[in-house]
Design a protein around this motif. Structure first.
Motif, PDB file in Angstrom:
ATOM      1  N   PHE A  27       6.826 -28.296 -26.103  1.00 43.73           N
ATOM      2  CA  PHE A  27       7.926 -28.584 -25.185  1.00 43.73           C
ATOM      3  C   PHE A  27       8.595 -29.914 -25.543  1.00 43.73           C
ATOM      4  O   PHE A  27       9.821 -30.041 -25.500  1.00 43.73           O
ATOM      5  CB  PHE A  27       7.438 -28.612 -23.736  1.00 43.73           C
ATOM      6  CG  PHE A  27       7.486 -27.270 -23.055  1.00 43.73           C
ATOM      7  CD1 PHE A  27       8.682 -26.585 -22.939  1.00 43.73           C
ATOM      8  CD2 PHE A  27       6.342 -26.690 -22.532  1.00 43.73           C
ATOM      9  CE1 PHE A  27       8.745 -25.342 -22.326  1.00 43.73           C
ATOM     10  CE2 PHE A  27       6.387 -25.448 -21.910  1.00 43.73           C
ATOM     11  CZ  PHE A  27       7.598 -24.771 -21.808  1.00 43.73           C
ATOM     12  N   GLU A  31      12.446 -30.904 -26.884  1.00 45.80           N
ATOM     13  CA  GLU A  31      13.275 -31.975 -26.319  1.00 45.80           C
ATOM     14  C   GLU A  31      13.772 -32.941 -27.397  1.00 45.80           C
ATOM     15  O   GLU A  31      14.517 -33.867 -27.101  1.00 45.80           O
ATOM     16  CB  GLU A  31      12.467 -32.752 -25.274  1.00 45.80           C
ATOM     17  CG  GLU A  31      12.146 -31.964 -24.017  1.00 45.80           C
ATOM     18  CD  GLU A  31      13.378 -31.659 -23.188  1.00 45.80           C
ATOM     19  OE1 GLU A  31      14.145 -32.595 -22.885  1.00 45.80           O
ATOM     20  OE2 GLU A  31      13.591 -30.472 -22.864  1.00 45.80           O
ATOM     21  N   THR A 210      14.261 -38.619 -20.522  1.00 44.48           N
ATOM     22  CA  THR A 210      14.502 -37.717 -19.397  1.00 44.48           C
ATOM     23  C   THR A 210      13.221 -37.535 -18.585  1.00 44.48           C
ATOM     24  O   THR A 210      12.113 -37.711 -19.111  1.00 44.48           O
ATOM     25  CB  THR A 210      14.980 -36.329 -19.880  1.00 44.48           C
ATOM     26  OG1 THR A 210      13.909 -35.689 -20.608  1.00 44.48           O
ATOM     27  CG2 THR A 210      16.198 -36.468 -20.803  1.00 44.48           C
ATOM     28  N   ARG A 212      11.938 -34.800 -17.732  1.00 47.09           N
ATOM     29  CA  ARG A 212      11.195 -33.697 -18.347  1.00 47.09           C
ATOM     30  C   ARG A 212      10.294 -34.217 -19.471  1.00 47.09           C
ATOM     31  O   ARG A 212       9.142 -33.784 -19.604  1.00 47.09           O
ATOM     32  CB  ARG A 212      12.186 -32.660 -18.887  1.00 47.09           C
ATOM     33  CG  ARG A 212      11.545 -31.436 -19.531  1.00 47.09           C
ATOM     34  CD  ARG A 212      12.646 -30.518 -20.064  1.00 47.09           C
ATOM     35  NE  ARG A 212      12.115 -29.433 -20.879  1.00 47.09           N
ATOM     36  CZ  ARG A 212      11.736 -28.258 -20.402  1.00 47.09           C
ATOM     37  NH1 ARG A 212      11.801 -28.022 -19.117  1.00 47.09           N
ATOM     38  NH2 ARG A 212      11.291 -27.332 -21.220  1.00 47.09           N
ATOM     39  N   MET A 213      10.821 -35.157 -20.271  1.00 48.49           N
ATOM     40  CA  MET A 213      10.017 -35.753 -21.334  1.00 48.49           C
ATOM     41  C   MET A 213       8.808 -36.484 -20.763  1.00 48.49           C
ATOM     42  O   MET A 213       7.680 -36.337 -21.252  1.00 48.49           O
ATOM     43  CB  MET A 213      10.861 -36.725 -22.164  1.00 48.49           C
ATOM     44  CG  MET A 213      11.855 -36.088 -23.096  1.00 48.49           C
ATOM     45  SD  MET A 213      12.710 -37.367 -24.063  1.00 48.49           S
ATOM     46  CE  MET A 213      13.741 -36.347 -25.123  1.00 48.49           C
ATOM     47  N   TRP A 214       9.041 -37.280 -19.737  1.00 51.20           N
ATOM     48  CA  TRP A 214       7.946 -38.024 -19.103  1.00 51.20           C
ATOM     49  C   TRP A 214       6.912 -37.064 -18.514  1.00 51.20           C
ATOM     50  O   TRP A 214       5.702 -37.304 -18.592  1.00 51.20           O
ATOM     51  CB  TRP A 214       8.491 -38.939 -18.016  1.00 51.20           C
ATOM     52  CG  TRP A 214       9.008 -40.242 -18.547  1.00 51.20           C
ATOM     53  CD1 TRP A 214      10.305 -40.596 -18.762  1.00 51.20           C
ATOM     54  CD2 TRP A 214       8.212 -41.372 -18.933  1.00 51.20           C
ATOM     55  NE1 TRP A 214      10.374 -41.873 -19.276  1.00 51.20           N
ATOM     56  CE2 TRP A 214       9.108 -42.376 -19.375  1.00 51.20           C
ATOM     57  CE3 TRP A 214       6.847 -41.629 -18.958  1.00 51.20           C
ATOM     58  CZ2 TRP A 214       8.661 -43.613 -19.835  1.00 51.20           C
ATOM     59  CZ3 TRP A 214       6.394 -42.855 -19.415  1.00 51.20           C
ATOM     60  CH2 TRP A 214       7.300 -43.840 -19.844  1.00 51.20           C
ATOM     61  N   LEU A 215       7.381 -35.965 -17.935  1.00 52.51           N
ATOM     62  CA  LEU A 215       6.483 -34.988 -17.319  1.00 52.51           C
ATOM     63  C   LEU A 215       5.507 -34.417 -18.341  1.00 52.51           C
ATOM     64  O   LEU A 215       4.293 -34.397 -18.112  1.00 52.51           O
ATOM     65  CB  LEU A 215       7.295 -33.858 -16.680  1.00 52.51           C
ATOM     66  CG  LEU A 215       6.488 -32.691 -16.087  1.00 52.51           C
ATOM     67  CD1 LEU A 215       5.658 -33.175 -14.910  1.00 52.51           C
ATOM     68  CD2 LEU A 215       7.424 -31.566 -15.651  1.00 52.51           C
ATOM     69  N   PHE A 216       6.033 -33.979 -19.499  1.00 55.58           N
ATOM     70  CA  PHE A 216       5.162 -33.367 -20.502  1.00 55.58           C
ATOM     71  C   PHE A 216       4.316 -34.403 -21.229  1.00 55.58           C
ATOM     72  O   PHE A 216       3.191 -34.108 -21.654  1.00 55.58           O
ATOM     73  CB  PHE A 216       5.990 -32.545 -21.487  1.00 55.58           C
ATOM     74  CG  PHE A 216       6.481 -31.247 -20.911  1.00 55.58           C
ATOM     75  CD1 PHE A 216       5.586 -30.234 -20.600  1.00 55.58           C
ATOM     76  CD2 PHE A 216       7.823 -31.043 -20.653  1.00 55.58           C
ATOM     77  CE1 PHE A 216       6.020 -29.045 -20.056  1.00 55.58           C
ATOM     78  CE2 PHE A 216       8.275 -29.854 -20.114  1.00 55.58           C
ATOM     79  CZ  PHE A 216       7.369 -28.844 -19.805  1.00 55.58           C
TER      80      PHE A 216
END
Length: 312
Positions: A27, A31, A210, A212-216
């Motif tokens: 993922f 990104e 983003t 989303r990047m931090w989440l993964f």
């Protein structure tokens, strides 16, 4: 809940959580992050979490010179293993890469035999042949085409360096808690990744821009790193190292399931047979002591004497 059931659940959680490595990595690749950046955030965030655990447990952060040298070596080995493994995702399906990586117990057995004079049993030899046969089947992908040679080479390097990592831990005389040892290994891993990024212009460190990047990135640090480590340690204490290691066979299976269901990777009967052969080989070599000839004969004798015989 008794100790055995609890240990089994913890072992399953450890194996499945480690098998989610491709999920976060792929993922983050989507990104736009490169391998160095993904590993840098995985190691650094996990190290922060483990440092907090050490602080809460009031463990000392001090190290002797000997411990620093050993941990530095471990960090370099683990960094090389992780970097080659994550890079292989660019050249082959993550599920197959994870399965190929899981031949490291066989490499450990060979290294221990060659350099530390441990005897290779018939079970070990059979396991090696079985694993190599399974790998040969994986050389034909879902469309019948051969797997990428560079991808296979990268995974073999990853498996070998991880095997060396295990051997060094096994043969080292340093005595640290698993949390402290892993914290410093990850710290040296992070330094190694930063150092590598200076010499690889295409793999410079990139920022997380983003949510989303931090989440993964946080998921990679917590699930396949911190959670897997903590639950594995607890499982070993509850049920022992051999059952925990056997449940580690769920790691590549988890990666294959993620690759097929989430990323649309192709799964064929030939691929399934190859994966099954590798997993059986690894389970046999890990559980060799549990299935020694003496125990098998004793078990058969017990069954023969306890089964009632009907007389005509």
């Amino acid at each position: 809940m008794n100790l055995k059931v609890k240990g089994t659940i913890l072992g399953i959680v450890s194996a499945v959580s480690y098998g989610t490595n491709p999920l976060g990595a792929l993922f983050l690749y989507q990104e736009g992050l490169n391998s160095n950046s993904v590993l840098f955030y995985r190691f650094s965030l996990a190290a922060v979490v483990l440092a907090c655990i050490l602080f809460i447990q009031k463990q000392s952060f001090r190290l002797s010179r000997k411990e620093v040298k050993t941990l530095c070596l471990l960090g370099i080995l683990f960094a090389v293993s992780s970097l080659t493994f994550y890079t292989s995702f660019h050249h082959m399906d993550a599920g197959i890469a994870s399965t190929l990586l899981f031949v490291y117990p066989i490499m450990v057995a060979v290294i221990m035999s060659l350099f530390f004079k441990e005897r290779i049993s018939p079970v070990t030899m059979f396991s090696i042949i079985l694993a190599l046969s399974g790998i040969a089947l994986l050389y034909r992908g879902g469309t019948g085409a051969g797997l990428n040679g560079l991808g296979v080479s990268l995974v073999m390097i990853a498996s070998l360096t991880y095997a060396l990592y295990i051997v060094v831990i096994n043969q080292s005389s340093i005595k640290l808690s698993s949390i402290k040892l892993t914290f410093y290994v990850l710290l040296f891993c992070m330094v190694a990744i930063v150092f590598h990024s200076f010499f690889d212009g295409s793999n410079y460190l990139q920022p997380l821009t983003t949510p989303r990047m931090w989440l993964f990135a946080i998921m990679l640090a917590l699930v396949p790193t911190v959670i897997s480590l903590v639950t594995m340690t607890m499982a070993v204490h509850a049920i022992g190292s051999t059952p925990t290691a056997i449940m580690g066979a769920l790691e590549p299976l988890t990666a294959v399931i993620i690759g097929v269901t989430v990323f649309g990777e192709i799964f064929t009967l030939r691929l399934g047979i190859g994966i099954f052969m590798i997993l059986v080989a690894v389970i046999l070599i890990v559980a060799a002591k549990s299935f020694s000839p003496r125990k098998i004969v004793s078990f058969i004798g017990h069954v023969v004497h306890t089964v009632p015989v009907r007389r005509k």
